[in-house]
Design a protein around this motif. Structure first.
Motif, PDB file in Angstrom:
ATOM      1  N   ASP A 173       0.860  -1.181   0.000  1.00  9.56           N
ATOM      2  CA  ASP A 173       0.000   0.000   0.000  1.00  9.56           C
ATOM      3  C   ASP A 173       0.898   1.234   0.000  1.00  9.56           C
ATOM      4  N   GLY A 174       0.645   2.161  -0.894  1.00  8.77           N
ATOM      5  CA  GLY A 174       1.497   3.326  -1.002  1.00  8.77           C
ATOM      6  C   GLY A 174       2.497   3.164  -2.122  1.00  8.77           C
ATOM      7  N   ARG A 175       3.222   4.240  -2.404  1.00  9.36           N
ATOM      8  CA  ARG A 175       4.115   4.263  -3.558  1.00  9.36           C
ATOM      9  C   ARG A 175       5.502   3.737  -3.215  1.00  9.36           C
ATOM     10  N   THR A 196       1.713   3.338  -8.673  1.00  9.50           N
ATOM     11  CA  THR A 196       2.185   3.106  -7.306  1.00  9.50           C
ATOM     12  C   THR A 196       3.607   2.570  -7.253  1.00  9.50           C
ATOM     13  N   ALA A 197       4.088   1.975  -8.351  1.00 10.32           N
ATOM     14  CA  ALA A 197       5.458   1.453  -8.397  1.00 10.32           C
ATOM     15  C   ALA A 197       6.166   2.062  -9.598  1.00 10.32           C
ATOM     16  N   LEU A 198       7.131   2.939  -9.341  1.00 14.53           N
ATOM     17  CA  LEU A 198       7.920   3.541 -10.412  1.00 14.53           C
ATOM     18  C   LEU A 198       9.227   2.761 -10.521  1.00 14.53           C
ATOM     19  N   ASP A 250       6.854  14.368  -3.504  1.00 11.65           N
ATOM     20  CA  ASP A 250       6.447  14.569  -2.118  1.00 11.65           C
ATOM     21  C   ASP A 250       6.015  13.260  -1.476  1.00 11.65           C
ATOM     22  N   ASP A 251       6.380  13.101  -0.206  1.00 12.48           N
ATOM     23  CA  ASP A 251       5.864  12.010   0.634  1.00 12.48           C
ATOM     24  C   ASP A 251       6.149  10.624   0.082  1.00 12.48           C
ATOM     25  N   ARG A 274       7.133  -6.333   7.503  1.00 14.56           N
ATOM     26  CA  ARG A 274       7.393  -5.342   8.555  1.00 14.56           C
ATOM     27  C   ARG A 274       8.318  -4.241   8.061  1.00 14.56           C
ATOM     28  N   ILE A 275       9.328  -4.610   7.300  1.00 16.70           N
ATOM     29  CA  ILE A 275      10.328  -3.635   6.846  1.00 16.70           C
ATOM     30  C   ILE A 275       9.817  -2.799   5.684  1.00 16.70           C
ATOM     31  N   THR A 276       9.099  -3.430   4.757  1.00 19.48           N
ATOM     32  CA  THR A 276       8.746  -2.758   3.497  1.00 19.48           C
ATOM     33  C   THR A 276       7.255  -2.571   3.262  1.00 19.48           C
ATOM     34  N   GLY A 277       6.409  -3.221   4.070  1.00 23.09           N
ATOM     35  CA  GLY A 277       4.978  -3.189   3.788  1.00 23.09           C
ATOM     36  C   GLY A 277       4.571  -4.152   2.698  1.00 23.09           C
ATOM     37  N   ALA A 278       5.451  -5.098   2.355  1.00 28.14           N
ATOM     38  CA  ALA A 278       5.183  -6.036   1.257  1.00 28.14           C
ATOM     39  C   ALA A 278       3.925  -6.848   1.512  1.00 28.14           C
TER      40      ALA A 278
END
Length: 465
Positions: free
Chosen positions: A251-253, A303-305, A318-319, A388-392
């Motif tokens: 979730d997130g970029r 979301t994934a560049l 940003d962010d 936990r580390i990456t949000g995978a």
């Protein structure tokens, strides 16, 4: 050095700078209420006309630090055709467009015309803009050189010159074009140079072109940013693709770096086939494609560049809280430039580098040279520690592009470095392409480690270290 007779003391408010009312009003309209540290430190000197040497990484607010001073000191003058009055040189098209976009509201408020001069876009339109008259030109060195050669731009009336990301311009081979431009601007003009590092080439520019500069070091390197976490993840060779896919599905970029255009395109295709809204960014894309991709990434539609190092050069998003080195960088400066895409302007972020066990020693040497002490963790796809580390998380598995078949092997090599001859990202079974799961696994990991070490050695030779 700093001088007691010059206004070198930081300010706490834009109102303390005696800026024109139009600029103060525009700052309010843009939601800029207080100066960032680099703006507070450098604006008094820059507005007074002093040469300025600013040391600090991207994302610290440098654009307004030099931009407001350049615009205010240029206001009231009118450029003749082909003869700008102020020049900003940056290393990449993306940064040129970012700077132009950021400064345009203030330029318009002061009645100044701006022109972006970059490769990948119509040179005819840029020639026309210069012929019509532009007080401020934002340029990449290569395109500026082309326009000078065509006699479409003359720099003799330029009284204010800014070099932004000077170390990156030198790293990218632009030093001859940069010095060509600096030799042509007005000799008594103001020069401002901003750079994250002051290595040999940048130091030469400072001594040759800046006169008694006011020096400000106001922002730490990426290695010293306390809000940035660094992780080295030890992955099993055949599991690398699955690990990367799960990270990209978070979730997130996320910004993922690879070494080559081909590997970027292959990974992007793979991610989209598994339901990840991914897009590729590299020098093989046209400028309109690159701009559309970046706009989509900033807006969250992408979301994934997936990018080559072109995205590490001054790119501001940003962010953005996660950067992943799918291919480990071979040079400490490349690591820091990539890392600098996150944890910007006081925000927090993480930098993750994926390595095979055989690459661990070379990576340890690189991070030590970069001043980084990463947390090292062994991970596998599907594990809680990776999440936990990456949000995978697991991808949706629903292809985004109609008619595009999903790759059969999710673990085949997709990187350029270390892939055995003739291997591809869509062949074989779980150990296909000489992966670590097959007979060639150990030798391929050894080759990758050796190539990483050789690439790092070559990078040190190029730096003269």
């Amino acid at each position: 050095m700093n001088h007691p007779d010059r206004p070198d003391h930081p300010v706490t408010s834009f109102a303390d700078l005696a800026l024109p009312a139009e600029v103060l009003r525009t700052l309010t309209e843009q939601g800029v209420s207080e100066p960032f540290p680099i703006q507070s430190a450098t604006l008094p000197s820059a507005l007074a006309g002093s040469d300025v040497l600013g040391r600090g990484r991207t994302g610290s607010g440098k654009t307004l630090a030099f931009g407001l001073a350049l615009l205010v000191r240029t206001a009231g003058r009118r450029a003749e055709p082909k003869q700008p009055l102020a020049l900003i040189m940056v290393p990449t098209r993306e940064l040129a467009q970012q700077v132009t976009t950021a400064l345009t509201p203030y330029a318009e408020a002061l009645g100044l015309r701006m022109a972006a001069v970059v490769g990948g876009l119509s040179i005819g339109r840029q020639i026309a803009a210069l012929r019509d008259g532009a007080e401020v030109v934002v340029a990449t060195p290569g395109r500026l050189h082309d326009l000078i050669e065509r006699k479409a731009c003359r720099l003799g009336r330029v009284r204010i010159t800014v070099l932004d990301e000077a170390d990156q311009m030198c790293d990218m081979g632009f030093l001859p074009q940069v010095t060509e431009a600096l030799d042509q601007v007005h000799p008594d003009g103001q020069r401002m140079l901003f750079s994250a590092t002051l290595d040999r080439d940048v130091d030469e520019l400072v001594h040759r072109y800046l006169h008694d500069p006011v020096v400000h070091s106001v922002d730490p390197s990426a290695g010293a940013v306390t809000t940035m976490a660094h992780h080295v993840l030890i992955v099993h060779g055949p599991d690398r693709y699955a690990v990367t896919t799960e990270i990209a599905s978070r979730d997130g970029r996320v910004l993922l770096f690879l070494d080559t255009r081909a590997s970027v395109d292959l990974l992007t295709k793979h991610l989209r086939a598994h339901g990840v809204h991914a897009a590729a960014l590299h020098s093989g894309k046209s400028q309109p494609e690159r701009s559309k991709t970046l706009d989509g990434f900033r807006a969250g539609r992408i979301t994934a560049l997936v990018a080559t190092n072109v995205a590490a050069r001054g790119l501001h998003v940003d962010d953005l809280d996660l950067v992943v080195n799918v291919d480990p960088p071979t040079d400490p400066k490349d690591y820091l430039h990539r890392a600098g895409r996150t944890a910007r302007a006081g925000a927090s972020g993480s930098v993750v580098t994926l390595v095979l066990s055989g690459q661990r020693r070379a990576m340890s040497e690189l991070t030590a040279e970069a001043g980084i002490e990463p947390t090292v963790t062994k991970v596998r796809s599907g594990e809680a520690e990776l999440s936990r580390i990456t949000g995978a998380k697991a991808p949706s598995g629903s292809p985004l592009d109609a008619g595009a078949p999903r790759p059969k092997n999710t673990n085949a090599p997709f990187r350029g470095m270390g892939t055995s001859k003739g291997a591809s990202g869509s062949t074989g079974g779980a150990g296909g392409g000489g992966g670590a799961g097959g007979k060639g696994g150990k030798s391929r990991k050894s080759r990758e480690a050796q190539q990483l070490a050789e690439a790092r050695k070559a990078a040190r030779v190029r730096r003269g270290g």
